[in-house]
Design a protein around this motif. Sequence first.
Motif, PDB file in Angstrom:
ATOM      1  N   MET A  98       0.842  -1.186   0.000  1.00 27.28           N
ATOM      2  CA  MET A  98       0.000   0.000   0.000  1.00 27.28           C
ATOM      3  C   MET A  98       0.882   1.243   0.000  1.00 27.28           C
ATOM      4  O   MET A  98       1.886   1.308   0.702  1.00 27.28           O
ATOM      5  CB  MET A  98      -0.928   0.006   1.224  1.00 27.28           C
ATOM      6  CG  MET A  98      -1.922   1.152   1.234  1.00 27.28           C
ATOM      7  SD  MET A  98      -3.064   1.044   2.647  1.00 27.28           S
ATOM      8  CE  MET A  98      -3.945  -0.467   2.241  1.00 27.28           C
ATOM      9  N   THR A  99       0.555   2.240  -0.838  1.00 24.80           N
ATOM     10  CA  THR A  99       1.331   3.453  -0.937  1.00 24.80           C
ATOM     11  C   THR A  99       1.220   4.278   0.333  1.00 24.80           C
ATOM     12  O   THR A  99       0.135   4.443   0.882  1.00 24.80           O
ATOM     13  CB  THR A  99       0.854   4.293  -2.132  1.00 24.80           C
ATOM     14  OG1 THR A  99       0.941   3.506  -3.325  1.00 24.80           O
ATOM     15  CG2 THR A  99       1.719   5.537  -2.296  1.00 24.80           C
ATOM     16  N   ALA A 100       2.359   4.788   0.785  1.00 24.78           N
ATOM     17  CA  ALA A 100       2.359   5.607   1.997  1.00 24.78           C
ATOM     18  C   ALA A 100       1.613   6.909   1.734  1.00 24.78           C
ATOM     19  O   ALA A 100       1.604   7.426   0.616  1.00 24.78           O
ATOM     20  CB  ALA A 100       3.792   5.903   2.419  1.00 24.78           C
ATOM     21  N   ARG A 121       6.386  -4.058  15.727  1.00 25.50           N
ATOM     22  CA  ARG A 121       6.985  -3.305  14.626  1.00 25.50           C
ATOM     23  C   ARG A 121       8.395  -2.855  15.004  1.00 25.50           C
ATOM     24  O   ARG A 121       8.678  -2.593  16.171  1.00 25.50           O
ATOM     25  CB  ARG A 121       6.153  -2.065  14.275  1.00 25.50           C
ATOM     26  CG  ARG A 121       4.740  -2.376  13.838  1.00 25.50           C
ATOM     27  CD  ARG A 121       4.031  -1.161  13.293  1.00 25.50           C
ATOM     28  NE  ARG A 121       3.899  -0.084  14.280  1.00 25.50           N
ATOM     29  CZ  ARG A 121       3.172   1.012  14.081  1.00 25.50           C
ATOM     30  NH1 ARG A 121       2.549   1.190  12.932  1.00 25.50           N
ATOM     31  NH2 ARG A 121       3.084   1.940  15.015  1.00 25.50           N
ATOM     32  N   ASP A 151      -6.754  -5.625   9.049  1.00 24.57           N
ATOM     33  CA  ASP A 151      -7.003  -5.219   7.664  1.00 24.57           C
ATOM     34  C   ASP A 151      -6.406  -3.851   7.351  1.00 24.57           C
ATOM     35  O   ASP A 151      -6.421  -3.417   6.200  1.00 24.57           O
ATOM     36  CB  ASP A 151      -8.509  -5.169   7.382  1.00 24.57           C
ATOM     37  CG  ASP A 151      -9.167  -6.530   7.498  1.00 24.57           C
ATOM     38  OD1 ASP A 151      -8.477  -7.535   7.244  1.00 24.57           O
ATOM     39  OD2 ASP A 151     -10.362  -6.591   7.851  1.00 24.57           O
ATOM     40  N   GLU A 152      -5.884  -3.167   8.367  1.00 33.14           N
ATOM     41  CA  GLU A 152      -5.331  -1.824   8.193  1.00 33.14           C
ATOM     42  C   GLU A 152      -3.917  -1.889   7.603  1.00 33.14           C
ATOM     43  O   GLU A 152      -3.278  -2.938   7.558  1.00 33.14           O
ATOM     44  CB  GLU A 152      -5.275  -1.100   9.542  1.00 33.14           C
ATOM     45  CG  GLU A 152      -6.631  -0.826  10.164  1.00 33.14           C
ATOM     46  CD  GLU A 152      -7.384   0.276   9.437  1.00 33.14           C
ATOM     47  OE1 GLU A 152      -6.758   1.298   9.064  1.00 33.14           O
ATOM     48  OE2 GLU A 152      -8.607   0.119   9.249  1.00 33.14           O
ATOM     49  N   ASP A 153      -3.441  -0.722   7.149  1.00 30.48           N
ATOM     50  CA  ASP A 153      -2.052  -0.577   6.720  1.00 30.48           C
ATOM     51  C   ASP A 153      -1.206  -0.476   7.990  1.00 30.48           C
ATOM     52  O   ASP A 153      -0.959   0.609   8.512  1.00 30.48           O
ATOM     53  CB  ASP A 153      -1.913   0.687   5.862  1.00 30.48           C
ATOM     54  CG  ASP A 153      -0.476   0.963   5.443  1.00 30.48           C
ATOM     55  OD1 ASP A 153       0.383   0.078   5.629  1.00 30.48           O
ATOM     56  OD2 ASP A 153      -0.216   2.074   4.941  1.00 30.48           O
ATOM     57  N   ALA A 204       1.900  -0.805   8.720  1.00 27.29           N
ATOM     58  CA  ALA A 204       3.193  -0.126   8.728  1.00 27.29           C
ATOM     59  C   ALA A 204       3.050   1.348   9.068  1.00 27.29           C
ATOM     60  O   ALA A 204       3.968   1.959   9.601  1.00 27.29           O
ATOM     61  CB  ALA A 204       3.884  -0.293   7.377  1.00 27.29           C
ATOM     62  N   HIS A 205       1.883   1.926   8.749  1.00 25.55           N
ATOM     63  CA  HIS A 205       1.678   3.355   8.970  1.00 25.55           C
ATOM     64  C   HIS A 205       0.588   3.635  10.004  1.00 25.55           C
ATOM     65  O   HIS A 205       0.193   4.780  10.195  1.00 25.55           O
ATOM     66  CB  HIS A 205       1.311   4.047   7.648  1.00 25.55           C
ATOM     67  CG  HIS A 205       2.337   3.869   6.578  1.00 25.55           C
ATOM     68  ND1 HIS A 205       2.114   3.107   5.446  1.00 25.55           N
ATOM     69  CD2 HIS A 205       3.603   4.324   6.484  1.00 25.55           C
ATOM     70  CE1 HIS A 205       3.203   3.124   4.694  1.00 25.55           C
ATOM     71  NE2 HIS A 205       4.118   3.855   5.298  1.00 25.55           N
ATOM     72  N   LEU A 206       0.148   2.607  10.683  1.00 24.46           N
ATOM     73  CA  LEU A 206      -0.955   2.748  11.632  1.00 24.46           C
ATOM     74  C   LEU A 206      -0.546   3.546  12.865  1.00 24.46           C
ATOM     75  O   LEU A 206       0.530   3.362  13.422  1.00 24.46           O
ATOM     76  CB  LEU A 206      -1.423   1.355  12.071  1.00 24.46           C
ATOM     77  CG  LEU A 206      -2.536   1.317  13.117  1.00 24.46           C
ATOM     78  CD1 LEU A 206      -3.854   1.723  12.475  1.00 24.46           C
ATOM     79  CD2 LEU A 206      -2.642  -0.078  13.724  1.00 24.46           C
ATOM     80  N   TYR A 230      -6.559   5.717  14.883  1.00 27.93           N
ATOM     81  CA  TYR A 230      -7.482   4.629  14.526  1.00 27.93           C
ATOM     82  C   TYR A 230      -8.673   4.605  15.468  1.00 27.93           C
ATOM     83  O   TYR A 230      -9.825   4.493  15.028  1.00 27.93           O
ATOM     84  CB  TYR A 230      -6.738   3.293  14.582  1.00 27.93           C
ATOM     85  CG  TYR A 230      -7.630   2.097  14.355  1.00 27.93           C
ATOM     86  CD1 TYR A 230      -7.979   1.698  13.072  1.00 27.93           C
ATOM     87  CD2 TYR A 230      -8.138   1.371  15.438  1.00 27.93           C
ATOM     88  CE1 TYR A 230      -8.811   0.603  12.859  1.00 27.93           C
ATOM     89  CE2 TYR A 230      -8.957   0.274  15.240  1.00 27.93           C
ATOM     90  CZ  TYR A 230      -9.290  -0.107  13.953  1.00 27.93           C
ATOM     91  OH  TYR A 230     -10.112  -1.180  13.757  1.00 27.93           O
TER      92      TYR A 230
END
Length: 237
Positions: free
Chosen positions: A1-3, A125, A152-154, A156-158, A163
């Motif tokens: 997924m694109t940052a 992480r 289901d979230e991204d 890496a950037h969560l 959230y």
Amino acid sequence: MTAPLYLRIRNDLEGRIRSGELPPGSRLPTEAELRDQYGVSRATAQRVLHELAQAGLVERHRRKGTFVTDGVRQENLLRFVNLRLSGPEIPGRHEVYSAAVVPAADVTPPVRELSGDTPVVYLIRRKFDTEDVPIGLEYHTVPFALAPRLLDEDLAHLTMISYFRREGVPIARSRMYLDPVLLDEHAAGLLECEPGTPVLRKRRLTWLEDGDLAESVAILIRPGVMELYLEQDVSAD
């Protein structure tokens, strides 16, 4: 997924700072210049410069501009427990090491506020600098009932606080603990340190309005990579 675009801009500027292309004392583009250069909104430009300042990489001076600092990376500890701020707990690139639903008894560090058989989302992480040296290790524990779609979230950037806000989870308060700990073999391997190395562990507990636990976050910080401080605004309203 694109940052997200703001993150790509921030990472670009951070990379130029750490590579020496923007040495200490260099003036960064203004918010208006960032908007023109990247075609972004004012809010996005503000967020980029704000997060660079939160990471201790730049200093912002009213009417003068934003300048690269001279020194080690810095982090304001108050940011870690401020529920009103967005952005990652430690700014920069994250790598998801593992993410799964497990019993609370299986997480590290133990979360005493949860019974051992409580299903939780357990996320680990690693945080890297621009030279891909690991500088931090994050452990997130969230009751599965509060976030059944979290995986289901991204990841890496969560950012968990953002959230919770987006999902309408009624978080109310956070508390931070600072613990000196020794790295076990597993954590030492992920941080590329020797087992038994003394490190500082930041822990944040966040509770719901009804008093139940919403999350537990623990961050191990690699020695020598970050200067921690406390600073708050004491000006009159």
